[in-house]
Scaffold this active site. Structure first.
Site, mmCIF file in Angstrom:
data_model
loop_
_atom_site.group_PDB
_atom_site.id
_atom_site.type_symbol
_atom_site.label_atom_id
_atom_site.label_comp_id
_atom_site.label_asym_id
_atom_site.label_seq_id
_atom_site.Cartn_x
_atom_site.Cartn_y
_atom_site.Cartn_z
ATOM 1 C CG ASP A 1 -2.003 1.001 1.184
ATOM 2 O OD1 ASP A 1 -2.261 1.535 0.096
ATOM 3 O OD2 ASP A 1 -2.618 1.248 2.238
ATOM 4 C CD GLU B 1 -5.534 1.411 -5.770
ATOM 5 O OE1 GLU B 1 -5.343 2.218 -4.853
ATOM 6 O OE2 GLU B 1 -6.362 0.474 -5.703
#
Length: 442
Positions: free
Chosen positions: A106, A203
């Protein structure tokens, strides 16, 4: 209008044929339609988190879990990315989970990605810090020329008005975003050189910027991503309003609905126009507890038949505190002690999260008062139930960013989690299932 659209497609197809970054020639791991990012600061609630996903599956709700933890969180807690994979695999084995799952690196950068490459299969390329840095003139001019065919009125099916894109907008968007998307390309290629492309999901995150992107800017950002050859699976734009940690959305609901709806149309158009993966979908960051938005999001993704990724993170840690407080006795005392120590380091704890919290110190209770609270008072102040008279969003946000203090308690904290595992697990599972999965995906 139809001729213009055909012309754009032909121009873009010609460019794809001549570039070495032809997305159609790359293999990549496809992301499932609905995914839920689940953070776990202390890697103790994997089974409880997965239980919520499994419960949803029994009702025909197909959501894939994505365990996520940022480099900053690992640093604060003193863990390694491999621990996230270990937690996920242990939960999958314990529940005999037959579905898929992912482990998200992340908010990574080139400087932090190495430790995540082996255990992760989902990479959130966070390039918001590079927005506003200017790319080279050669690169800017190249992007403008390659996308010259987008000038004029771009008719996107579903939008009430065509997008107006002129040379000035092309240049301004390139000057603001192109370097950041080139940095995303550098990170993606660095990972791809060390991990097979068909073994990870990508992403791109541009949510932590100064203002929401317009539909035209989002379209051009996706053109930049395609230009870099990134087979992006999820895109996290910035939406209007405040997405503070662990509390509900603050902003204009009608404006959010308009932006989310427009972004869904733009993503669908960009998939066709730029040859991006068909599974490309929107990602909502700091998505936990945005209860006022969930009906809007649910209705729109159904209307568009679109996928969705939502990141929930620190709420699991808050459910641990709620469980400790509910247990009373030593658990309640420990929760109050964590708060008391955190208050002595307010600035240190809040500063890294300043863009995503709104905490008024004057609205925080005095530690001595909290030490005298009953279980019901502590839980009432912390649990996100706005109708509860004791609920305090400042208290909740502050504890959300204070997990470092719990980590410093070391074994005393983890032992308390083990002692009160059942009550904590009930809170973790119930929060994810009833308050997040059902309103979003049912």
């Amino acid at each position: 209008m139809q001729k213009a659209a055909i012309s754009r497609r032909r121009n873009w197809a010609k460019w794809l044929q001549t570039t070495s970054l032809n997305l159609s020639m790359q293999s990549f791991k496809s992301v499932e339609k609905y995914t839920l990012g689940m953070g776990d600061r202390f890697a103790r609630q994997g089974k409880a988190q997965l239980a919520a996903i499994a419960q949803a599956r029994t009702m025909g709700i197909g959501v894939t879990p994505v365990w996520n933890k940022s480099n900053r969180e690992h640093s604060l807690v003193g863990t390694e990315p491999a621990s996230v994979l270990a937690e996920a695999e242990a939960a999958v084995a314990a529940l005999e989970w037959a579905g898929g799952f992912h482990v998200d690196a992340d908010h990574i950068h080139l400087q932090t990605v190495d430790r995540f490459i082996a255990p992760s299969d989902f990479f959130t390329l966070d390039v918001a810090d590079y927005v506003g840095q200017r790319a080279t003139e050669e690169s800017i001019e190249g992007f403008i020329q390659e996308n010259w065919h987008l000038r004029g009125r771009v008719f996107i099916p579903g939008l009430d008005e065509p997008l107006a894109i002129d040379e000035q907008l092309l240049r301004a968007t390139a000057e603001k975003f192109l370097w950041a998307m080139e940095e995303a390309g550098r990170i993606y290629r660095y990972i791809a050189e060390r991990k097979e492309r068909n073994r990870f999901i990508t992403e791109v995150s541009v949510d932590e910027t100064d203002r929401p992107q317009t539909p035209a800017e989002l379209l051009l950002i996706l053109a930049m991503i395609a230009r870099e050859g990134i087979p992006v699976q999820t895109i996290a734009p910035k939406f209007t309003g405040r997405f503070n940690k662990g509390v509900d959305y603050v902003g204009d609901l009608a404006q959010f609905e308009k932006e989310f709806d427009e972004d869904l149309y733009v993503v669908a158009f960009a998939i066709r126009e730029f040859g991006l993966p068909e599974t490309l979908k929107l990602s909502v960051h700091s998505g936990s507890d945005k209860f006022s938005l969930y009906p809007i999001i649910r209705r729109l993704i159904r209307q568009h038949d679109a996928g969705l990724h939502v990141k929930t993170a620190g709420t699991t840690w808050l459910e641990e505190l709620i469980g400790l407080a509910e247990s009373g006795g030593e658990g309640l005392t420990l929760a109050a002690e964590i708060y008391a120590r955190a208050m002595t380091r307010f600035e240190e704890l809040v500063k890294p999260y300043a863009p995503v919290v709104d905490i008024d110190p004057a609205r925080l209770p005095i530690p001595g008062e909290v030490a005298r609270w009953s279980s019901a008072q502590f839980v009432g102040a912390l649990r996100h139930v706005p109708s509860c008279p004791e609920y305090n969003p400042h208290f909740r946000q502050f504890l959300h960013v204070s997990f470092k203090i719990a980590a410093e308690f070391g074994e005393a904290y983890t032992a308390a989690l083990a002692t009160n595992e059942a009550i904590i697990a009930r809170n973790v599972t119930g929060n994810l299932f009833s308050r997040h999965i059902l309103p979003l995906f049912s």
